[in-house]
Design a protein around this motif. Structure first.
Motif, mmCIF file in Angstrom:
data_model
loop_
_atom_site.group_PDB
_atom_site.id
_atom_site.type_symbol
_atom_site.label_atom_id
_atom_site.label_comp_id
_atom_site.label_asym_id
_atom_site.label_seq_id
_atom_site.Cartn_x
_atom_site.Cartn_y
_atom_site.Cartn_z
ATOM 1 N N VAL A 1 0.864 -1.179 0.000
ATOM 2 C CA VAL A 1 0.000 0.000 0.000
ATOM 3 C C VAL A 1 0.900 1.227 0.000
ATOM 4 O O VAL A 1 1.725 1.398 0.902
ATOM 5 N N MET A 2 0.753 2.072 -1.013
ATOM 6 C CA MET A 2 1.612 3.251 -1.165
ATOM 7 C C MET A 2 0.748 4.504 -1.119
ATOM 8 O O MET A 2 -0.221 4.630 -1.868
ATOM 9 N N ALA A 3 1.099 5.427 -0.252
ATOM 10 C CA ALA A 3 0.380 6.693 -0.157
ATOM 11 C C ALA A 3 1.336 7.845 -0.446
ATOM 12 O O ALA A 3 2.487 7.823 -0.033
ATOM 13 N N ASN A 4 0.850 8.837 -1.186
ATOM 14 C CA ASN A 4 1.634 10.052 -1.475
ATOM 15 C C ASN A 4 2.991 9.724 -2.100
ATOM 16 O O ASN A 4 4.032 10.213 -1.648
ATOM 17 N N VAL A 5 2.971 8.918 -3.126
ATOM 18 C CA VAL A 5 4.205 8.449 -3.768
ATOM 19 C C VAL A 5 5.069 9.616 -4.229
ATOM 20 O O VAL A 5 4.580 10.558 -4.845
ATOM 21 N N SER A 6 6.341 9.552 -3.897
ATOM 22 C CA SER A 6 7.409 10.501 -4.278
ATOM 23 C C SER A 6 7.366 11.815 -3.510
ATOM 24 O O SER A 6 8.211 12.683 -3.725
ATOM 25 N N ARG A 7 6.444 11.962 -2.597
ATOM 26 C CA ARG A 7 6.316 13.213 -1.844
ATOM 27 C C ARG A 7 6.969 13.062 -0.471
ATOM 28 O O ARG A 7 7.245 11.958 -0.013
ATOM 29 N N PRO A 8 7.224 14.167 0.217
ATOM 30 C CA PRO A 8 7.874 14.081 1.530
ATOM 31 C C PRO A 8 7.112 13.213 2.525
ATOM 32 O O PRO A 8 7.717 12.594 3.401
ATOM 33 N N ASP A 9 5.778 13.157 2.412
ATOM 34 C CA ASP A 9 4.977 12.355 3.343
ATOM 35 C C ASP A 9 4.619 10.987 2.767
ATOM 36 O O ASP A 9 3.622 10.376 3.164
ATOM 37 N N GLN A 10 5.445 10.493 1.863
ATOM 38 C CA GLN A 10 5.221 9.163 1.288
ATOM 39 C C GLN A 10 5.179 8.094 2.384
ATOM 40 O O GLN A 10 5.933 8.146 3.350
ATOM 41 N N ARG A 11 4.287 7.120 2.195
ATOM 42 C CA ARG A 11 4.178 6.026 3.159
ATOM 43 C C ARG A 11 4.103 4.708 2.404
ATOM 44 O O ARG A 11 3.394 4.590 1.408
ATOM 45 N N ILE A 12 4.844 3.706 2.892
ATOM 46 C CA ILE A 12 4.848 2.369 2.307
ATOM 47 C C ILE A 12 4.459 1.371 3.395
ATOM 48 O O ILE A 12 5.068 1.357 4.465
ATOM 49 N N GLU A 13 3.466 0.555 3.112
ATOM 50 C CA GLU A 13 3.018 -0.436 4.088
ATOM 51 C C GLU A 13 2.918 -1.803 3.408
ATOM 52 O O GLU A 13 2.312 -1.926 2.343
ATOM 53 N N GLY B 1 -9.682 -4.129 6.066
ATOM 54 C CA GLY B 1 -9.635 -2.687 6.251
ATOM 55 C C GLY B 1 -8.303 -2.101 5.847
ATOM 56 O O GLY B 1 -7.312 -2.812 5.654
ATOM 57 N N LEU B 2 -8.297 -0.775 5.700
ATOM 58 C CA LEU B 2 -7.102 -0.079 5.236
ATOM 59 C C LEU B 2 -7.026 1.267 5.928
ATOM 60 O O LEU B 2 -7.985 2.051 5.889
ATOM 61 N N ASP B 3 -5.899 1.522 6.570
ATOM 62 C CA ASP B 3 -5.680 2.807 7.237
ATOM 63 C C ASP B 3 -5.075 3.760 6.214
ATOM 64 O O ASP B 3 -3.872 3.873 6.076
ATOM 65 N N THR B 4 -5.933 4.440 5.473
ATOM 66 C CA THR B 4 -5.450 5.296 4.390
ATOM 67 C C THR B 4 -5.025 6.656 4.919
ATOM 68 O O THR B 4 -5.679 7.255 5.764
ATOM 69 N N ALA B 5 -3.902 7.141 4.392
ATOM 70 C CA ALA B 5 -3.426 8.472 4.739
ATOM 71 C C ALA B 5 -4.110 9.505 3.853
ATOM 72 O O ALA B 5 -4.785 9.178 2.894
ATOM 73 N N GLN B 6 -3.943 10.764 4.194
ATOM 74 C CA GLN B 6 -4.426 11.822 3.327
ATOM 75 C C GLN B 6 -3.615 11.801 2.035
ATOM 76 O O GLN B 6 -2.405 11.660 2.048
ATOM 77 N N GLY B 7 -4.299 11.972 0.923
ATOM 78 C CA GLY B 7 -3.600 11.980 -0.350
ATOM 79 C C GLY B 7 -3.877 10.722 -1.140
ATOM 80 O O GLY B 7 -4.574 9.808 -0.677
ATOM 81 N N PRO B 8 -3.331 10.638 -2.348
ATOM 82 C CA PRO B 8 -3.602 9.504 -3.235
ATOM 83 C C PRO B 8 -2.986 8.204 -2.728
ATOM 84 O O PRO B 8 -1.868 8.186 -2.218
ATOM 85 N N VAL B 9 -3.745 7.104 -2.878
ATOM 86 C CA VAL B 9 -3.304 5.785 -2.435
ATOM 87 C C VAL B 9 -3.254 4.841 -3.629
ATOM 88 O O VAL B 9 -4.167 4.809 -4.450
ATOM 89 N N LEU B 10 -2.174 4.083 -3.718
ATOM 90 C CA LEU B 10 -1.998 3.077 -4.757
ATOM 91 C C LEU B 10 -1.783 1.737 -4.072
ATOM 92 O O LEU B 10 -1.035 1.657 -3.096
ATOM 93 N N VAL B 11 -2.453 0.690 -4.570
ATOM 94 C CA VAL B 11 -2.315 -0.638 -3.979
ATOM 95 C C VAL B 11 -1.785 -1.599 -5.033
ATOM 96 O O VAL B 11 -2.336 -1.696 -6.132
#
Length: 237
Positions: free
Chosen positions: A193-205, A215-225
């Motif tokens: 699960v990738m959120a905010n790809v390439s941005r400072p607040d990028q998250r990888i789970e 369920g999915l704990d989505t961050a603010q911003g675009p999410v890619l699965v």
């Protein structure tokens, strides 16, 4: 015959300013007016500091009305300016409604050029150091989204490929996981699960298909699965 300027559909890439192409950056710098998506970052807009900037992000989820409005704005801008840029997140030709905008512009005889961008799936794979294909494991990839146009069925078929990449994959990805499990996909199938790809607040789970289905704990911003056996974490010697 009415005289129009030229319109460029430019891919901004996943978000980071230095992931736009050289051609895209040059055209942005030369633009007189830029109509940009909601996902385009502020740092990307720094590349067109001298241009008039118009935010044409999606309005209240009313996709068809918003798109008609964007089409109209593009034509009106081409009447006023010689160099018009429609700046889209990722690549203009993938989930970017380019067909509708190209059709509207071409109907008025307006010259259009498309400048490709790095689509988010490729940037996500690079950020996670996780190839989408793997010899002997995965040799097919599908990019898909659950979003549909008005008047079309809400539930779309899930592609049958080794690696699946779901764009706009927040709550929709949970339903996808549940359907895949019902179809017999292994609960242990690796998922990224990738959120905010390439941005400072990028998250990888890293999770499993079974976990995603609950369920999915989505961050603010675009999410890619991204899911499939190719997403299994590599053993580091």
């Amino acid at each position: 015959m009415r005289a129009y300027g030229k319109v460029w559909l430019v891919g901004a890439g996943p978000g980071a300013q230095d992931l736009i192409t050289l051609r895209g950056a040059r055209i942005l710098g030369e633009a007189e007016v830029v109509l940009y998506d909601a996902l385009v970052t502020d740092e990307m807009l720094e590349l067109c500091a001298g241009a008039v900037k118009i935010n044409v992000g999606k309005r209240c989820g009313q996709r068809s009305a918003a798109q008609e409005f964007i089409n109209q704005q593009l034509v009106e801008c081409a009447e006023k300016y010689q160099r018009v840029v429609r700046l889209k997140g990722g690549d203009p030709m993938l989930f970017g409604r380019a067909d509708e905008e190209l059709t509207a512009l071409e109907a008025h005889g307006i010259e259009v050029e498309v400048v490709p961008g790095i689509t988010t799936a490729l940037a996500a794979a690079a950020a996670a150091k996780q190839p989408l294909t793997k010899r002997g494991v995965a040799r097919s990839v599908a990019f898909f989204t659950s979003s549909t146009a008005p008047g079309h069925p809400d539930e779309v078929a899930i592609p049958s490929t080794d690696t699946l990449v779901q764009y706009m994959g927040g709550r929709e990805a949970i339903a996808t996981a549940q359907r895949l499990l019902a179809q017999g996909r292994s609960p242990d199938t690796p998922v990224l699960v990738m959120a905010n790809v390439s941005r400072p607040d990028q998250r990888i789970e890293r999770i499993s298909l079974a976990t995603l289905a609950h369920g999915l704990d989505t961050a603010q911003g675009p999410v890619l699965v991204m899911l499939g056996e190719a997403m299994k974490a590599r053993d580091i010697p």
